[in-house]
Design a protein around this motif. Structure first.
Motif, PDB file in Angstrom:
ATOM      1  N   TYR A  70       0.836  -1.192   0.000  1.00  0.00           N
ATOM      2  CA  TYR A  70       0.000   0.000   0.000  1.00  0.00           C
ATOM      3  C   TYR A  70       0.877   1.252   0.000  1.00  0.00           C
ATOM      4  O   TYR A  70       2.063   1.206   0.370  1.00  0.00           O
ATOM      5  CB  TYR A  70      -0.928  -0.011   1.209  1.00  0.00           C
ATOM      6  N   LYS A  71       0.277   2.366  -0.395  1.00  0.00           N
ATOM      7  CA  LYS A  71       1.040   3.612  -0.488  1.00  0.00           C
ATOM      8  C   LYS A  71       1.669   3.987   0.848  1.00  0.00           C
ATOM      9  O   LYS A  71       2.755   4.574   0.891  1.00  0.00           O
ATOM     10  CB  LYS A  71       0.133   4.751  -0.983  1.00  0.00           C
ATOM     11  N   LYS A  72       1.030   3.629   1.952  1.00  0.00           N
ATOM     12  CA  LYS A  72       1.577   3.946   3.271  1.00  0.00           C
ATOM     13  C   LYS A  72       2.893   3.217   3.530  1.00  0.00           C
ATOM     14  O   LYS A  72       3.678   3.626   4.394  1.00  0.00           O
ATOM     15  CB  LYS A  72       0.569   3.592   4.363  1.00  0.00           C
ATOM     16  N   ASP A  73       3.114   2.112   2.796  1.00  0.00           N
ATOM     17  CA  ASP A  73       4.343   1.341   2.966  1.00  0.00           C
ATOM     18  C   ASP A  73       5.507   1.928   2.179  1.00  0.00           C
ATOM     19  O   ASP A  73       6.662   1.560   2.422  1.00  0.00           O
ATOM     20  CB  ASP A  73       4.138  -0.104   2.474  1.00  0.00           C
ATOM     21  N   CYS A  74       5.228   2.793   1.225  1.00  0.00           N
ATOM     22  CA  CYS A  74       6.221   3.200   0.236  1.00  0.00           C
ATOM     23  C   CYS A  74       7.093   4.359   0.715  1.00  0.00           C
ATOM     24  O   CYS A  74       6.616   5.277   1.387  1.00  0.00           O
ATOM     25  CB  CYS A  74       5.540   3.593  -1.071  1.00  0.00           C
ATOM     26  N   VAL A  75       8.367   4.286   0.366  1.00  0.00           N
ATOM     27  CA  VAL A  75       9.310   5.377   0.619  1.00  0.00           C
ATOM     28  C   VAL A  75       9.937   5.771  -0.717  1.00  0.00           C
ATOM     29  O   VAL A  75       9.973   4.966  -1.658  1.00  0.00           O
ATOM     30  CB  VAL A  75      10.401   4.967   1.631  1.00  0.00           C
ATOM     31  N   PRO A  76      10.457   6.992  -0.820  1.00  0.00           N
ATOM     32  CA  PRO A  76      11.003   7.455  -2.099  1.00  0.00           C
ATOM     33  C   PRO A  76      12.168   6.616  -2.594  1.00  0.00           C
ATOM     34  O   PRO A  76      12.998   6.177  -1.811  1.00  0.00           O
ATOM     35  CB  PRO A  76      11.455   8.882  -1.780  1.00  0.00           C
ATOM     36  N   SER A  77      12.183   6.407  -3.890  1.00  0.00           N
ATOM     37  CA  SER A  77      13.318   5.808  -4.579  1.00  0.00           C
ATOM     38  C   SER A  77      13.985   4.774  -3.661  1.00  0.00           C
ATOM     39  O   SER A  77      13.441   4.513  -2.599  1.00  0.00           O
ATOM     40  CB  SER A  77      14.291   6.912  -4.970  1.00  0.00           C
ATOM     41  N   CYS A  78      15.033   4.113  -3.939  1.00  0.00           N
ATOM     42  CA  CYS A  78      15.258   3.566  -5.265  1.00  0.00           C
ATOM     43  C   CYS A  78      14.221   2.459  -5.479  1.00  0.00           C
ATOM     44  O   CYS A  78      13.560   2.057  -4.539  1.00  0.00           O
ATOM     45  CB  CYS A  78      16.640   2.947  -5.350  1.00  0.00           C
ATOM     46  N   GLY A  79      14.140   1.920  -6.689  1.00  0.00           N
ATOM     47  CA  GLY A  79      13.350   0.730  -6.904  1.00  0.00           C
ATOM     48  C   GLY A  79      12.088   0.960  -7.700  1.00  0.00           C
ATOM     49  O   GLY A  79      11.922   1.963  -8.390  1.00  0.00           O
ATOM     50  N   ALA A  80      11.158   0.011  -7.565  1.00  0.00           N
ATOM     51  CA  ALA A  80       9.969  -0.028  -8.409  1.00  0.00           C
ATOM     52  C   ALA A  80       8.658   0.032  -7.632  1.00  0.00           C
ATOM     53  O   ALA A  80       7.677   0.587  -8.122  1.00  0.00           O
ATOM     54  CB  ALA A  80       9.992  -1.301  -9.257  1.00  0.00           C
ATOM     55  N   LEU A  81       8.616  -0.544  -6.441  1.00  0.00           N
ATOM     56  CA  LEU A  81       7.338  -0.725  -5.752  1.00  0.00           C
ATOM     57  C   LEU A  81       6.610   0.585  -5.488  1.00  0.00           C
ATOM     58  O   LEU A  81       5.381   0.640  -5.539  1.00  0.00           O
ATOM     59  CB  LEU A  81       7.551  -1.473  -4.430  1.00  0.00           C
ATOM     60  N   THR A  82       7.342   1.650  -5.232  1.00  0.00           N
ATOM     61  CA  THR A  82       6.729   2.943  -4.956  1.00  0.00           C
ATOM     62  C   THR A  82       5.874   3.423  -6.128  1.00  0.00           C
ATOM     63  O   THR A  82       4.904   4.165  -5.938  1.00  0.00           O
ATOM     64  CB  THR A  82       7.828   3.983  -4.646  1.00  0.00           C
ATOM     65  N   TYR A  83       6.203   2.964  -7.328  1.00  0.00           N
ATOM     66  CA  TYR A  83       5.549   3.477  -8.534  1.00  0.00           C
ATOM     67  C   TYR A  83       4.487   2.533  -9.090  1.00  0.00           C
ATOM     68  O   TYR A  83       3.877   2.829 -10.112  1.00  0.00           O
ATOM     69  CB  TYR A  83       6.616   3.753  -9.604  1.00  0.00           C
ATOM     70  N   LEU A  84       4.236   1.421  -8.419  1.00  0.00           N
ATOM     71  CA  LEU A  84       3.260   0.454  -8.898  1.00  0.00           C
ATOM     72  C   LEU A  84       1.911   0.675  -8.218  1.00  0.00           C
ATOM     73  O   LEU A  84       1.793   1.464  -7.286  1.00  0.00           O
ATOM     74  CB  LEU A  84       3.779  -0.964  -8.665  1.00  0.00           C
ATOM     75  N   HIS A  85       0.891  -0.043  -8.697  1.00  0.00           N
ATOM     76  CA  HIS A  85      -0.458   0.260  -8.241  1.00  0.00           C
ATOM     77  C   HIS A  85      -0.714  -0.196  -6.809  1.00  0.00           C
ATOM     78  O   HIS A  85      -0.116  -1.148  -6.311  1.00  0.00           O
ATOM     79  CB  HIS A  85      -1.495  -0.362  -9.192  1.00  0.00           C
ATOM     80  N   GLU A  86      -1.610   0.518  -6.170  1.00  0.00           N
ATOM     81  CA  GLU A  86      -2.003   0.234  -4.790  1.00  0.00           C
ATOM     82  C   GLU A  86      -2.523  -1.193  -4.657  1.00  0.00           C
ATOM     83  O   GLU A  86      -3.349  -1.640  -5.452  1.00  0.00           O
ATOM     84  CB  GLU A  86      -3.111   1.220  -4.376  1.00  0.00           C
ATOM     85  N   GLY A  87      -2.004  -1.916  -3.666  1.00  0.00           N
ATOM     86  CA  GLY A  87      -2.498  -3.250  -3.384  1.00  0.00           C
ATOM     87  C   GLY A  87      -1.827  -4.363  -4.166  1.00  0.00           C
ATOM     88  O   GLY A  87      -2.223  -5.525  -4.024  1.00  0.00           O
ATOM     89  N   ILE A  88      -0.804  -4.048  -4.966  1.00  0.00           N
ATOM     90  CA  ILE A  88      -0.102  -5.101  -5.697  1.00  0.00           C
ATOM     91  C   ILE A  88       0.479  -6.101  -4.699  1.00  0.00           C
ATOM     92  O   ILE A  88       0.998  -5.724  -3.646  1.00  0.00           O
ATOM     93  CB  ILE A  88       0.999  -4.515  -6.606  1.00  0.00           C
TER      94      ILE A  88
END
Length: 277
Positions: A70-88
């Motif tokens: 979820y978006k609450k889990d995401c931190v800036p850069s590096c990588g891919a998960l931050t930019y993928l859809h919610e709930g993947i």
């Protein structure tokens, strides 16, 4: 290259620099301030990966354990998960792979939560590493501003890579799987920079790390004679040190694999000479 030649080059790099080279067949070794603790940046992710495979091996965590992001889990850069859809949904092994090959910070933080920071550090200590320590998650700006950092040394990271190479890190199968992940590294502007231009490009299992004034690359270079090399720098000129990482890695490869490399690298030598002038 002689040890004195390597030391002379590294002495010219500003900041806190450490280095380790070890020939994995002959045991020849060159170290430069290799026991100096340095801020780890993303190289600490190697140790998180090792702790994850230890829990996979003991059954505490399954490789196929799946969780939504979820978006609450995401931190800036590096990588891919931050930019993928919610709930993947991704698996624990997916998180390890993303953490290593794209240096994904969100994947790393989720793994730290799954594994437990204390448990990761206990595993690091169980391997005999006294100076390496995970003290905070990635992109924890609050703790970072208070001087709370993660630490590594070139010597302990070299020992971790050596254990992996020998099939002694967690188990032979786990070591083989970790090396396979490292060989898929997508951030290749340091150790591999000149090596990837060779007609017969060697496989390289490695992990980078970078932050402001920090640049590292540590790994195993495979060839007729494989070797491990660890470049670590804090408070340094990152572009300058990264150029030296590439140049030294090529020269070390040429010397340890001279029969394979001597004919195809003349043009590469001249290119490096021009860049150094």
């Amino acid at each position: 290259m002689t040890r004195d030649e390597i030391i002379r080059i590294l002495d010219q790099v500003p900041g806190k620099i450490s280095f380790l080279y070890e020939n994995l067949e002959t045991g020849e070794r060159v170290g430069y301030r290799e026991d100096q603790p340095l801020m780890a940046a993303s190289v600490i992710k190697l140790y998180v990966m090792a702790a994850a495979f230890n829990q996979f091996e003991t059954g505490k965590l399954r490789q196929d354990f799946s969780l939504p992001i979820y978006k609450k889990d995401c931190v800036p850069s590096c990588g891919a998960l931050t930019y993928l859809h919610e709930g993947i949904c991704v698996t624990a092994l997916d998180l390890v792979t993303l953490m290593i090959i794209f240096s994904d910070n969100t994947a790393t933080n989720l793994l730290i939560e799954l594994l437990g920071m204390e448990e990761i550090n206990q595993y690091i200590k169980s391997l005999g590493f006294e100076k390496t320590c995970l003290n905070r998650k990635m992109y924890d700006t609050e703790k970072s501003s208070k001087g709370i950092q993660n630490y590594i040394t070139a010597s302990e990271t070299g020992r971790l890579l050596m254990m992996m190479y020998r099939g002694e890190l967690v188990s032979e199968g786990a070591s083989r799987q970790m090396i396979s992940i490292l060989k898929n590294q997508q951030l290749c502007s340091k150790i591999p920079f000149y090596l990837q231009a060779l007609a017969e490009e060697p496989e390289i299992a490695h992990k980078t790390g970078e932050d402001r004034g920090i640049t590292h690359d540590v790994g195993i270079v495979y060839g007729k004679t494989p070797f491990l090399v660890c470049f670590c720098g804090n408070e340094t000129d990152t572009p300058g040190f990264e150029r030296i990482m590439g140049e030294l890695s090529l020269k070390l490869y040429e010397e340890t694999n001279r029969s394979e490399a001597q004919n195809q690298n003349k043009s590469m030598d001249s290119m490096i000479g021009r860049k150094s002038e």
